[in-house]
Design a protein around this motif. Structure first.
Motif, PDB file in Angstrom:
ATOM      1  N   LYS A 100      15.550 -23.110  -8.510  1.00 37.60           N
ATOM      2  CA  LYS A 100      15.628 -23.275  -7.049  1.00 37.60           C
ATOM      3  C   LYS A 100      15.703 -21.909  -6.355  1.00 37.60           C
ATOM      4  N   VAL A 101      16.520 -21.004  -6.890  1.00 37.73           N
ATOM      5  CA  VAL A 101      16.660 -19.676  -6.273  1.00 37.73           C
ATOM      6  C   VAL A 101      15.304 -18.962  -6.269  1.00 37.73           C
ATOM      7  N   ASP A 102      14.622 -19.003  -7.404  1.00 37.07           N
ATOM      8  CA  ASP A 102      13.320 -18.333  -7.508  1.00 37.07           C
ATOM      9  C   ASP A 102      12.338 -18.918  -6.469  1.00 37.07           C
ATOM     10  N   PHE A 103      12.356 -20.252  -6.338  1.00 38.25           N
ATOM     11  CA  PHE A 103      11.462 -20.905  -5.370  1.00 38.25           C
ATOM     12  C   PHE A 103      11.772 -20.440  -3.946  1.00 38.25           C
ATOM     13  N   PHE A 104      13.062 -20.475  -3.541  1.00 45.69           N
ATOM     14  CA  PHE A 104      13.403 -20.122  -2.153  1.00 45.69           C
ATOM     15  C   PHE A 104      13.128 -18.646  -1.858  1.00 45.69           C
ATOM     16  N   LYS A 105      13.322 -17.792  -2.833  1.00 46.16           N
ATOM     17  CA  LYS A 105      13.022 -16.368  -2.608  1.00 46.16           C
ATOM     18  C   LYS A 105      11.534 -16.193  -2.311  1.00 46.16           C
ATOM     19  N   LYS A 106      10.690 -16.874  -3.099  1.00 44.75           N
ATOM     20  CA  LYS A 106       9.233 -16.781  -2.875  1.00 44.75           C
ATOM     21  C   LYS A 106       8.862 -17.390  -1.523  1.00 44.75           C
ATOM     22  N   LEU A 107       9.447 -18.549  -1.232  1.00 46.70           N
ATOM     23  CA  LEU A 107       9.120 -19.236   0.021  1.00 46.70           C
ATOM     24  C   LEU A 107       9.521 -18.387   1.223  1.00 46.70           C
ATOM     25  N   ASN A 108      10.662 -17.720   1.113  1.00 48.31           N
ATOM     26  CA  ASN A 108      11.164 -16.898   2.214  1.00 48.31           C
ATOM     27  C   ASN A 108      10.183 -15.776   2.578  1.00 48.31           C
ATOM     28  N   GLN A 109       9.462 -15.296   1.582  1.00 47.70           N
ATOM     29  CA  GLN A 109       8.490 -14.219   1.823  1.00 47.70           C
ATOM     30  C   GLN A 109       7.314 -14.699   2.669  1.00 47.70           C
ATOM     31  N   LEU A 110       6.930 -15.965   2.472  1.00 51.53           N
ATOM     32  CA  LEU A 110       5.693 -16.413   3.119  1.00 51.53           C
ATOM     33  C   LEU A 110       5.912 -17.355   4.302  1.00 51.53           C
ATOM     34  N   ALA A 111       7.120 -17.919   4.432  1.00 51.90           N
ATOM     35  CA  ALA A 111       7.353 -18.894   5.515  1.00 51.90           C
ATOM     36  C   ALA A 111       7.523 -18.195   6.871  1.00 51.90           C
ATOM     37  N   HIS A 112       7.317 -18.963   7.938  1.00 57.15           N
ATOM     38  CA  HIS A 112       7.561 -18.472   9.302  1.00 57.15           C
ATOM     39  C   HIS A 112       9.054 -18.129   9.421  1.00 57.15           C
TER      40      HIS A 112
END
Ligand SMILES: NC(=O)c1ccc[n+]([C@@H]2O[C@H](COP(=O)([O-])OP(=O)(O)OC[C@H]3O[C@@H](n4cnc5c(N)ncnc54)[C@H](O)[C@@H]3O)[C@@H](O)[C@H]2O)c1
Length: 286
Positions: A100-112
């Motif tokens: 989950k942490v890995d997913f949110f870190k990646k998502l944070n880079q690309l999300a608005h």
């Protein structure tokens, strides 16, 4: 925002397409939301999208117009970058902190920057995941129940760093889905699992100790307490592997023996008997 505005403006991302992600996609789409569902591989979509489409069409508690909109706009993808279009993403990945942490870190880079992240975790601390996501003020817990298309409750989990406007938006989304939010402070197991996990574990121990069969335990609980489904049938629906991880996390945090995973649960998971999704758990579905 009123429910109609929310429906028109909010694109919702659903990450993970297992038991919960697929059902959540169906529940959101039936309520008229545009959903972008992401999963790391195509395989789950091939298996589950036909069922999700049927579920959307059949949810008669939502107006036909909403169901048609949700069906028409539903998008499935294995490309994480497509989630950049969503302003509200609900994560439903395996109950594993590192994943989950890995997913949110990646998502944070690309999300608005304004996008809200929610996790459907059953047992991991929300404040820890919020911190790791890089946007604690716009991160909260949204704990849905299985099957999402039928269960009315959503536990909305706040933590000290949460922006109040995000909490308001999340409860509005839950209500626009036709569900009832119960807001609570971050604590291991939230409300329902804190109580339910101990009951399910005792049901497993009764079978383990030879006191009664799964069917006898379920029949006794149904007729004796009025629950619509017995604890072991429910466990098969939840998934024994997911329940095992939840027990491990709660035992680690609370340290009370009733949360320790029973040996029989560990053995069945090792044998691949994870419940309905595997065709076998405490009951056979073959
Ligand atoms: N099953 C339930 O009744 C229930 C109820 C409420 C909340 N939850 C929570 O929802 C979440 C998902 O549970 P589920 O029952 O749907 O699990 P599941 O096993 O059915 O699905 C897991 C999902 O995680 C994905 N996944 C697995 N490993 C991954 C990795 N390394 N990287 C990226 N994706 C990965 C899979 O592709 C799949 O989409 C968990 O956090 C669980 O605690 C489950």
């Amino acid at each position: 925002m009123n429910p109609e505005e929310l429906r028109k403006k909010l694109v919702v991302g659903v990450a993970g397409f297992g038991t919960m992600g697929s059902e959540l996609t169906a529940a959101l789409a039936a309520a008229g939301f545009r959903v972008i569902a992401w999963n790391r591989s195509e395989e789950r979509f091939e298996k589950l999208v036909p069922r999700v489409r049927r579920l959307i069409s059949r949810q008669q508690n939502h107006p036909e117009e909403h169901r048609q909109r949700g069906l028409k706009l539903l998008e499935t993808t294995t490309n994480l970058e497509r989630l950049a279009e969503a302003r509200f993403v609900v994560e439903n990945l395996v109950e594993d902190r590192a994943v989950k942490v890995d997913f949110f870190k990646k998502l944070n880079q690309l999300a608005h920057p304004d996008a809200v992240f929610a996790t459907n975790t059953s047992s991991l601390p929300i404040a820890e995941l919020a911190e790791a996501s890089g946007r604690p003020g716009r991160f909260l817990g949204l704990h849905f129940f299985n099957p999402v298309t039928r269960m009315e409750l959503v536990e909305v989990v706040r933590h000290p760093g949460l922006d109040e406007s995000v909490l308001t938006m999340a409860t509005s989304l839950v209500e626009a889905m036709g569900k009832t939010p119960v807001v609570l402070n971050d604590a291991p197991g939230f409300i329902v699992n804190r109580i339910l996990v101990t009951m399910v574990n005792e049901a497993i121990r009764l079978v383990e100790q030879g006191v009664a069969s799964p069917k006898q335990v379920d029949t006794a609980m149904k007729l004796g307490t009025g629950v619509p489904v017995g604890p072991l049938k429910l466990l098969d629906l939840v998934g024994l592997d997911t329940h095992l991880r939840v027990c491990e996390h709660l035992y680690e945090k609370l340290g009370e023996p009733q949360f320790a995973p029973p040996e029989l649960l560990k053995r069945l998971v090792k044998e691949g008997k994870t419940g309905r999704k595997a065709g076998e758990g405490f009951y056979s579905y073959r």
